[in-house]
Design a protein around this motif. Structure first.
Motif, PDB file in Angstrom:
ATOM      1  N   ALA A 168       5.216   3.177   4.644  1.00 27.33           N
ATOM      2  CA  ALA A 168       4.524   2.306   3.692  1.00 27.33           C
ATOM      3  C   ALA A 168       3.044   2.656   3.605  1.00 27.33           C
ATOM      4  O   ALA A 168       2.465   2.688   2.507  1.00 27.33           O
ATOM      5  CB  ALA A 168       4.712   0.844   4.090  1.00 27.33           C
ATOM      6  N   GLU A 169       2.421   2.945   4.731  1.00 24.63           N
ATOM      7  CA  GLU A 169       1.004   3.304   4.733  1.00 24.63           C
ATOM      8  C   GLU A 169       0.776   4.624   4.002  1.00 24.63           C
ATOM      9  O   GLU A 169      -0.194   4.773   3.252  1.00 24.63           O
ATOM     10  CB  GLU A 169       0.497   3.401   6.172  1.00 24.63           C
ATOM     11  CG  GLU A 169      -0.995   3.707   6.268  1.00 24.63           C
ATOM     12  CD  GLU A 169      -1.492   3.761   7.705  1.00 24.63           C
ATOM     13  OE1 GLU A 169      -2.657   4.173   7.901  1.00 24.63           O
ATOM     14  OE2 GLU A 169      -0.721   3.406   8.623  1.00 24.63           O
ATOM     15  N   GLU A 208       1.070   3.948   0.327  1.00 25.03           N
ATOM     16  CA  GLU A 208      -0.073   3.175  -0.140  1.00 25.03           C
ATOM     17  C   GLU A 208      -1.322   4.028  -0.289  1.00 25.03           C
ATOM     18  O   GLU A 208      -2.114   3.843  -1.226  1.00 25.03           O
ATOM     19  CB  GLU A 208      -0.331   2.021   0.828  1.00 25.03           C
ATOM     20  CG  GLU A 208      -1.376   1.032   0.344  1.00 25.03           C
ATOM     21  CD  GLU A 208      -1.432  -0.214   1.208  1.00 25.03           C
ATOM     22  OE1 GLU A 208      -1.986  -1.228   0.747  1.00 25.03           O
ATOM     23  OE2 GLU A 208      -0.928  -0.184   2.354  1.00 25.03           O
ATOM     24  N   LEU A 262       6.293  -0.939  -1.892  1.00 26.68           N
ATOM     25  CA  LEU A 262       5.721  -1.161  -0.565  1.00 26.68           C
ATOM     26  C   LEU A 262       6.467  -2.250   0.195  1.00 26.68           C
ATOM     27  O   LEU A 262       6.648  -2.152   1.423  1.00 26.68           O
ATOM     28  CB  LEU A 262       4.246  -1.526  -0.685  1.00 26.68           C
ATOM     29  CG  LEU A 262       3.316  -0.395  -1.139  1.00 26.68           C
ATOM     30  CD1 LEU A 262       1.898  -0.922  -1.363  1.00 26.68           C
ATOM     31  CD2 LEU A 262       3.301   0.734  -0.104  1.00 26.68           C
ATOM     32  N   ARG A 316       8.042  -1.365   3.794  1.00 27.04           N
ATOM     33  CA  ARG A 316       7.613  -2.034   5.033  1.00 27.04           C
ATOM     34  C   ARG A 316       8.789  -2.580   5.831  1.00 27.04           C
ATOM     35  O   ARG A 316       8.694  -2.732   7.049  1.00 27.04           O
ATOM     36  CB  ARG A 316       6.630  -3.154   4.692  1.00 27.04           C
ATOM     37  CG  ARG A 316       5.260  -2.648   4.226  1.00 27.04           C
ATOM     38  CD  ARG A 316       4.245  -3.768   4.107  1.00 27.04           C
ATOM     39  NE  ARG A 316       2.985  -3.264   3.585  1.00 27.04           N
ATOM     40  CZ  ARG A 316       2.533  -3.491   2.347  1.00 27.04           C
ATOM     41  NH1 ARG A 316       3.256  -4.234   1.515  1.00 27.04           N
ATOM     42  NH2 ARG A 316       1.385  -2.980   1.948  1.00 27.04           N
ATOM     43  N   HIS A 317       9.881  -2.886   5.145  1.00 23.65           N
ATOM     44  CA  HIS A 317      11.069  -3.340   5.871  1.00 23.65           C
ATOM     45  C   HIS A 317      11.687  -2.225   6.705  1.00 23.65           C
ATOM     46  O   HIS A 317      12.444  -2.494   7.635  1.00 23.65           O
ATOM     47  CB  HIS A 317      12.118  -3.878   4.886  1.00 23.65           C
ATOM     48  CG  HIS A 317      12.006  -5.336   4.623  1.00 23.65           C
ATOM     49  ND1 HIS A 317      11.061  -5.855   3.748  1.00 23.65           N
ATOM     50  CD2 HIS A 317      12.697  -6.395   5.112  1.00 23.65           C
ATOM     51  CE1 HIS A 317      11.200  -7.176   3.702  1.00 23.65           C
ATOM     52  NE2 HIS A 317      12.167  -7.524   4.523  1.00 23.65           N
ATOM     53  N   ASP A 367       9.818   1.094   7.518  1.00 27.23           N
ATOM     54  CA  ASP A 367       8.935   1.989   8.273  1.00 27.23           C
ATOM     55  C   ASP A 367       7.487   1.726   7.834  1.00 27.23           C
ATOM     56  O   ASP A 367       7.094   2.097   6.723  1.00 27.23           O
ATOM     57  CB  ASP A 367       9.331   3.445   7.978  1.00 27.23           C
ATOM     58  CG  ASP A 367       8.532   4.463   8.776  1.00 27.23           C
ATOM     59  OD1 ASP A 367       7.442   4.114   9.265  1.00 27.23           O
ATOM     60  OD2 ASP A 367       8.991   5.623   8.871  1.00 27.23           O
ATOM     61  N   ASN A 368       6.714   1.105   8.715  1.00 24.62           N
ATOM     62  CA  ASN A 368       5.324   0.791   8.363  1.00 24.62           C
ATOM     63  C   ASN A 368       4.491   2.039   8.101  1.00 24.62           C
ATOM     64  O   ASN A 368       3.588   2.033   7.258  1.00 24.62           O
ATOM     65  CB  ASN A 368       4.680  -0.051   9.466  1.00 24.62           C
ATOM     66  CG  ASN A 368       5.105  -1.502   9.404  1.00 24.62           C
ATOM     67  OD1 ASN A 368       5.365  -2.032   8.323  1.00 24.62           O
ATOM     68  ND2 ASN A 368       5.186  -2.148  10.557  1.00 24.62           N
ATOM     69  N   GLU A 369       4.768   3.115   8.847  1.00 26.12           N
ATOM     70  CA  GLU A 369       4.004   4.349   8.628  1.00 26.12           C
ATOM     71  C   GLU A 369       4.323   4.949   7.261  1.00 26.12           C
ATOM     72  O   GLU A 369       3.435   5.492   6.591  1.00 26.12           O
ATOM     73  CB  GLU A 369       4.298   5.350   9.745  1.00 26.12           C
ATOM     74  CG  GLU A 369       3.725   4.933  11.093  1.00 26.12           C
ATOM     75  CD  GLU A 369       3.924   5.997  12.159  1.00 26.12           C
ATOM     76  OE1 GLU A 369       4.525   7.054  11.832  1.00 26.12           O
ATOM     77  OE2 GLU A 369       3.485   5.784  13.291  1.00 26.12           O
TER      78      GLU A 369
END
Length: 491
Positions: A212-213, A216, A201, A205-206, A208-210
């Motif tokens: 990573a979500e 997760e 994660l 997150r470095h 693409d936040n989507e």
């Protein structure tokens, strides 16, 4: 010279167990990162038995994270190799056919990403050793200053780390609208699934936040405990196998009869019928994990350094000496008081099994092999137990002696005068401290100041540093056998 392969299977002696399935029909449902001897003797054995039971979805695409050696061993053999199980009185030879091919990550990163994203892939398993996760041993955080981690934080076109490859493969799956994966760490890390997930994660997150979500919320990273002793294969082992098979097998691995795999019941998609294959599925792996790390792995490390300092080459030789065998019992007594009982885990039975396994001379498990990467292993094998005992105001005489043996091992010379290589990611750091501090007690204190190994809550606690430095002084003055025999009893 004849080589083990699909065409030479029919020539093998009758006692050799052959794959009981049509390999041409097998799908590659598993991508395994870090295809060394341990995987081939443990998880690949389980997946091979799943194939033999008729579920042909669980072939393995292996990935070597560094060297082409395993690829070069197995490719001429059509991925086949011999699993030799020895217990001193019995030898079983079985040809494992679960490995379909082996990729070399630095040579073909795009192929590894494609394998992770393939629609047949359901599971990713890892045996990359503790250092392969690029986690700070004392905090568990991703080492973002590590050169290869830093590279993956910039770009995942050609990943450099296991976590980076996983992120790149999952990103491709998401782009192609393919299902998420179950990612199973099979390394000796406490909370291995959670720590791997955190590393994945952090990299995701470095980029693409989507992404990573999605990882997760959709992917599974179960905790596991794995247990099987797999010594390094020697040229003598290969020569002995050649004499019995009349074909060369450059990929053979040897192991013991005992095997255990405990997996948290958390999966993101299809899986083998693990229960039928002898794998334990549980809601709580932690008690099993702690018992294995502190009893088996902790004792292994202690025997490697104490026995290695005494000039002993094999674990069974260490266990054959009363001074060391008695020390292991006292170390176990200390560790056992930090463990949480759980249904199905009988610590007395487990300890008896360990005595038998450690004494198995057929394994020829080298102390030098176990001694590798000690800075990465000590925190979970010995320091966690020491901290737990100190939290309960309990003494740590045997644990302190085991830790002191690691400190003295950094000198690079045993009691016989023989020189050994300190094979460790922090070898340059320890060598510099050893060279800079000729006084033995100052040297021990300097090594204890390495925060990457010893967290300040321990190193700055005189109830920890005092017993360790005292044990170091006894070890340096009287030798491993005498020091082990005198490491205090809890009785």
């Amino acid at each position: 010279m004849n080589r083990l392969s699909g065409t030479t299977l029919s020539s093998l002696p009758a006692e050799v167990i052959l794959p009981a399935y049509d390999r041409q029909q097998v799908l590659a449902g598993v991508v395994h990162l870090g295809i060394g001897a341990f995987h081939r003797a443990h998880q690949a054995d389980v997946f091979d038995r799943a194939l033999a039971a008729g579920d042909l979805r669980w072939g393995i695409r292996g990935v070597s994270m560094r060297s082409p050696d395993v690829r070069d061993q197995l490719k001429p053999q059509d991925g086949l190799y011999t699993l030799v199980v020895r217990d001193g009185t019995r030898i079983e030879k079985r040809i494992v056919g679960a490995v379909l091919d082996v990729l070399v990550a630095p040579e073909a990163p795009a192929d590894v990403i494609a394998a992770l994203a393939h629609p047949d892939t359901h599971l990713v398993t890892l045996t990359v050793t503790e250092k392969g996760y690029r986690l700070d041993p004392s905090t568990g955080a991703l080492m973002e200053n590590d050169r290869e981690v830093a590279s993956d934080l910039v770009s995942l076109t050609s990943p450099r780390t296991a976590a980076g490859f996983i992120v790149a493969g999952l990103a491709r799956r998401r782009e192609l609208q393919r299902p998420p994966l179950t990612v199973i760490s099979c390394d000796n890390l406490p909370h291995n699934g959670a720590r791997l997930r955190d590393a994945v994660l952090a990299i995701a997150r470095h980029h693409d936040n989507e992404l990573a979500e999605w990882i997760e919320t959709s992917c599974a990273f179960p905790q596991t405990m794995i247990d099987r002793i797999v010594p390094a294969t020697t040229p003598e082992d290969r020569d002995g196998l050649f004499r019995s098979l009349a074909v060369r097998d450059h990929g053979m691995v040897k192991t013991e009869p005992f095997t255990q795999w405990v997996i948290e019941d958390w999966f993101a998609g299809p899986r083998p019928d693990f229960e039928r294959l002898g794998v334990q599925i549980t809601s709580d792996v932690a008690p099993w994990e702690d018992a294995k790390l502190r009893l088996l792995n902790g004792a292994h490390s202690a025997m490697a350094y104490l026995g290695g300092l005494a000039g002993l080459r094999f674990v069974h030789e260490v266990m054959a000496e009363p001074a060391f065998a008695g020390f292991v019992e006292r170390l176990w007594d200390e560790a056992e008081e930090t463990l949480t009982p759980t249904p199905g885990l009988d610590l007395a039975t487990y300890r008896q099994a360990l005595r038998t396994r450690f004494a198995n001379p057929a394994l020829e498990h080298r102390t030098l092999q176990i001694a590798m990467d000690g800075s990465q292993k000590l925190p979970q094998r010995l320091l966690a137990g020491a901290g737990a005992r100190l939290d309960r105001n309990l003494p740590i005489p045997a644990t302190a002696m085991a830790i002191a043996a690691w400190l003295l091992w950094q000198d690079g010379r045993d009691e016989t005068g023989a020189i050994h290589v300190v094979d460790d990611p922090l070898a340059a750091v320890t060598a510099r401290l050893v060279a800079a501090t000729p006084d033995p007690l100052e040297r021990a204190a300097a090594l204890l100041s390495i925060e990457a190994v010893f967290p300040p809550r321990l190193s700055r606690n005189p109830r920890f540093s005092g017993p360790v430095i005292e044990a170091y002084a006894r070890l340096a003055a009287s030798g491993a056998r005498s020091a082990a025999a005198s490491a205090g009893s809890l009785s």
